[in-house]
Each structure stands twice: as structure tokens, then as C-alpha cells.
Design an enzyme around this catalytic site. Structure first.
Site: not given
Length: 545
Positions: A66, A96, A210, A298, A301, A351, A436
Site C-alpha cells: 500500500y 490532495h 501522512n 469565590y 478565594r 495517522f 476513512e
């Protein structure tokens, strides 16, 4: 195994990257200071070459693996002709590059580049040494990659942002330089600095994109800024306590030892160290020593408890990001030293961006609370029924409005942060034809975390402005030496408020002091070493290289 000493063991301006020891602080410095350079650590050279030899052997044998001789994502079962292996990688990068929105700011784009180089130095990616060195040369020449803000889902890494960096390295798309931030054709910019475009070999396109480096780099900036604002908030809280004539009793060591959370005790010690003591007295504190007040609201404190959990969160996120900045996030991964040839290259899911995504959502929530409680202190400073000072900290109220709308600005930022604190990482949209099918949305988590921290920096700056003004109503009494230095620092950039003027300019100037760390440094000398929050994270846990 390399140790976490990349900054300390380097020369002043050169950081050795080895894929195992880059700290968040050093990464942020690399982005912020163009004079800093990087180099590949000697032990990384051997690892990179050995991993590349595994890739070369696969290409030579024709074995189907792959990402080397197959398509990507849902095309994983498509075997690619040996003559098209280079084109496969080039097509990967071009396709991409689908990011949208404004490009990253210069320092952030360079952080992402430096971090990807660091990961490649681990020797698990299969990139050629000459290609890796070309990326180093680009960084050292001051190249600024064009990285659009939006478009990563943090699934198979930050594919789109990292592809845009790779595209520029190939001489395509736009690039800039630290000395000329105008976007120009990448080939022209590379020629200007004397660097040849990268020509990709087998797997090299995939090796460059990646990973979780977009999420992690931006997260490191949010982290470093979060530590600074958290420490600064403790000092500003002490100044507000002085202006409101509060009691120091709530910061007593015995109280916090009885609830021994690390962050809570550190915050209490920081605040306590700059308040009244016999050795470093405050005339303001002594002026109301017998007023009978036994406890405060508060927002004063409980500040160690509220700030403290943010400190513990920052430290936790620091450890996680330190690990993430030095881990192998490719797919497939190469383990050149495995005695079994079948296990020298394996597919997995490192990844996936869930770790940094969850951490940065957590960071945003924790740091927001520092701003939330700060806004309550701003309210107390400005409200005359709570402060015993003039309304909105100005004389001739009515004619003057003082800090009335400065408080509104703080409230607006707190409200904005409440929306930004909705976690991005609880969402997932299936992508790549359901290959994915679970994603982290970590890129948005990182961008939101920076925005939340930025808003909190401004809220703390507004509190500091108001607290310093409050101290003016106690003059000629003086506060402690540390807090007087803080007041002097503020007055160096803005005068006391005697009549109305534009307020946003004052906020901007004081915000610069806060973001630069000057406010913290003005008080730091009086803070004991164990309470200075010097380490950003606990030691990371690494797999042996």
C-alpha cells in the site's frame, strides 16, 4: 534512544532534529525566530537511509505494498504500473491540495514544516535522505509554505495542509519567504533562494503528507501561550486582591496541602509569593489588617482551585503533545531493523488525530475557565457596591464612563469562548467512500484552542488594566515589591485613567505585555522555583527508536 535535548544540545541557532526530542517550546521558537536553523541529527541519517532501502527493495521486487505501488484510501486495491510510481506520488500531492481559506500565518506554516521534518527524521517513512535534506534547506532558507487554514478532518493525518507544503517543495503553487511575505510562484521563490524543486520518488509523496503535524504544531503554540497566560493570571489575581483589599488567608499552605492537587498548590504558592509577608510587606494590605473580613468571593478565594486544574490540564496536554510531536504517524510504517522481512513495512492507523484533537479540546475548556473567573474579578473591580472604589474605576462618574465597556469586552470574549469550547473532536463524518469512516476533526480543535487562549490573554489584560487602576485609589500606599514592578510595567505603556480616552489602544498595549511574558517576568523573581511552572510537560514516553 535519543533524549529530549534538541534545544539544549544544539548551538544557539541550530536545532538538531532526530524525531524523538523536539519540545513544544523549541517548535514554537523555530516558527517565531527566522534566524533559527535546523539540521538532521547524525543518528537519523542512518535510520532514514535504512528505511529507504526497504522501499527500494519493494519497488525492485514488484511486491504489492500500500502507498508504494497501489492507489490511496478507497483505491488501496488498485495496483499501479511500475512505470507510473512517480506519477502516482505527484498526482497524490496535486489532488490532495484541496485546502481552503486564508493561509496560515508565517510562523505557524514554518512550525508545520519543521515538525514534519522532525517526524521524517525518525526513519519510519521511507523518504530519501536527499529529499529530506531539501526540506531542511527550504526551512533554513526562510521559505514560508502556503497552507490554507481549512480542509483537514484529521483522519489519515492532515492530508490537505501537508500536501500544500509538499506542492510548494515541488515548485508548484505559491510560496513566500520570511523576508518577503508576498505570495509568488513556488518555482520562482525556490530559484531566488537557490534550491531545486523536489522530484518525488516512490512513496515520497505519501511520506510527506501522512501525519498530524498541522494539529500538533498549532496545538504546541496554544500550549505554550496557555502556560504563559496561566502564570500571568496568577500574578494579576494577586494584584486584583490587593486592589479589592482582600484577605491572604485563602492562600495559606495548610489549606492547599489538605487537597493536594499539584496545580492547585502551585497556583496558591504563586499567588501567595507576591502578596504581603513580613519580609516583603504591602502597605495596602497592612492598611486594612483589622477590617474583620474573613473570606472573599469565590473569584478571589477559589482562584487556586480554578486556575489549578487549568495548570494540571496544561501539563497533561504538554506531555501528550510532546509525544505526538515525536512519533511516527505515517501509513504504512517502515521498521527496517525487523528480522522478519514481512514485518518491515506494515499498515496501521497512527495517522489518526484523535489524541491531539481530544487534548486540544480539553485545553480550550480548561484555559477558558481562567478567563471566565477573571471576568468575574473585573466585574468586582468595576462595581462600586463590591469594590469600595469609584464606579468603573474613574473619578467624576457620569461625565466619565471609565472601564464600563472594557468589562463588556471581557464579557463578550468569555461568551465567545463558551461557544468555541464545544469540542470539535466529538464530531465525525465518514470520508473517502467510507474507507476513512471515523475522523478526529483535530484541525478545527487546534484552531479553536489558539483562539480561546488568545481571548483569555485579552481578558487577563483587561483585568490587569483594571487592577492597576484600582491600586491608584490606594496611593500613597504601596503594594508588595513584585506587584509594584507589575504596576510600573503597566504604567510604562499606559497612564493612569483620569478622564475618558479610547480604551482599545490601552487594551492592545497591555495585551502585548501579557503575550510577551513581560508581566510574568516582572514578578517571577519573587516566586519560589518550585512554583514557577518551568516544565511544560512531564517526560514523554517514547517507543524505542
Amino acid at each position: 534512544m535519543s533524549t529530549a535535548k534538541s534545544a539544549a544540545s544544539s548551538t544557539r541557532h541550530v536545532v538538531l532534529l532526530d524525531g524523538a526530542s523536539l519540545s513544544p517550546e523549541t517548535l514554537v521558537q523555530l516558527g517565531a525566530h527566522p534566524e533559527m536553523k535546523i539540521a538532521i541529527a547524525p543518528d537519523s541519517v542512518e535510520r532514514v537511509n535504512k528505511a529507504r532501502a526497504v522501499v527500494d527493495e519493494i519497488v525492485k521486487s514488484g511486491r504489492v505494498v500500500y502507498g508504494i505501488n497501489t492507489g490511496f484510501g478507497n483505491f488501496a486495491n488498485k495496483v499501479i504500473d511500475p512505470h507510473n510510481l512517480v506519477k502516482l506520488q505527484v498526482n497524490l500531492i496535486r489532488s490532495h491540495c484541496a485546502g481552503v481559506g486564508n493561509p496560515l500565518k508565517m510562523h505557524r506554516a514554518r512550525m508545520v514544516l519543521a515538525l514534519r521534518i522532525n517526524i521524517l527524521c525518525r526513519g519510519n517513512s521511507g523518504i530519501r535522505l536527499e529529499t529530506l535534506q531539501r526540506l531542511v534547506d527550504m526551512f533554513n532558507a526562510g521559505i514560508v509554505p502556503h497552507v490554507p487554514l481549512k480542509g483537514t478532518v484529521g483522519a489519515s493525518g492532515d492530508l490537505a495542509p501537508l500536501a500544500h507544503i509538499a506542492l510548494g517543495a515541488m515548485g508548484e503553487g505559491p510560496l513566500a519567504t520570511v523576508n518577503n511575505l508576498t505570495w509568488r510562484p513556488a518555482g520562482q521563490v525556490l530559484q531566488e533562494v537557490g534550491i531545486a524543486p523536489i522530484s518525488l520518488g516512490a512513496k515520497e509523496g505519501l511520506a510527506m503528507i501522512n501525519g498530524t503535524q498541522f494539529i500538533t504544531a498549532l496545538g504546541c503554540e496554544a500550549l505554550v501561550r496557555a502556560r504563559n497566560v496561566s502564570r500571568t493570571a496568577d500574578i494579576v489575581t494577586a494584584l486584583t486582591l490587593e486592589a479589592l483589599m482582600g484577605t491572604v488567608v485563602a492562600f495559606s499552605p495548610s489549606i492547599h496541602r489538605s487537597r493536594p492537587h499539584r496545580g492547585q498548590n502551585e497556583v496558591a504558592a504563586r499567588i501567595r509569593s507576591v502578596l504581603h509577608t513580613p519580609e516583603k510587606p504591602s502597605q495596602i494590605s497592612m492598611s486594612h489588617a483589622n477590617c474583620g473580613r474573613v473570606q472573599d468571593a469565590y473569584a478571589l478565594r477559589c482562584s487556586p482551585q480554578v486556575h489549578g486544574v487549568a495548570v494540571d490540564t496544561i501539563r497533561y496536554v504538554g506531555r501528550l503533545l510532546m509525544t505526538e510531536a515525536n512519533c511516527a504517524t505515517d501509513n504504512p510504517l517502515i521498521f527496517a531493523d525487523d528480522p522478519d522481512p514481512a514485518r518491515r513495512i506494515v499498515s496501521g492507523g497512527n495517522f489518526h488525530g484523535e489524541y491531539p484533537a481530544k487534548a486540544l479540546d480539553f485545553l480550550a475548556i480548561a484555559v477558558h475557565e481562567i478567563g471566565s473567573i477573571s471576568e468575574r474579578r473585573v466585574e468586582r473591580l468595576n462595581n462600586p457596591t463590591l469594590s469600595a472604589m469609584p464606579a468603573f474605576l474613574v473619578e467624576q462618574g457620569g461625565l466619565n464612563s471609565g472601564f464600563m465597556i472594557a468589562h463588556c469586552t471581557a464579557a463578550a470574549l468569555v461568551s465567545e469562548n463558551k461557544v468555541l469550547c464545544h469540542p470539535a473532536s466529538v464530531d465525525s463524518i465518514s470520508t473517502s467512500a467510507a474507507q476513512e469512516d471515523h475522523v478526529s476533526m483535530g484541525g478545527f480543535a487546534a484552531r479553536k484552542a489558539i483562539k480561546v487562549v488568545e481571548n483569555v490573554e485579552t481578558i487577563i489584560s483587561i483585568e490587569l488594566m483594571c487592577a492597576a487602576q484600582g491600586i491608584e485609589f490606594h496611593r500613597p500606599h504601596r503594594t508588595t515589591p513584585a506587584l509594584e514592578r507589575v504596576c510600573e510595567l503597566v504604567r510604562r505603556v499606559v497612564p493612569a485613567w483620569t478622564e475618558d480616552r479610547e480604551c482599545s489602544g490601552d487594551i492592545a498595549l497591555i495585551s502585548q505585555l501579557v503575550r510577551s511574558g513581560e508581566v510574568w517576568r516582572a514578578a517571577e523573581i519573587d516566586v519560589p522555583p518550585e512554583a514557577r511552572f518551568l516544565e511544560l510537560c512531564d517526560p514523554p514516553i517514547y517507543a524505542k527508536l
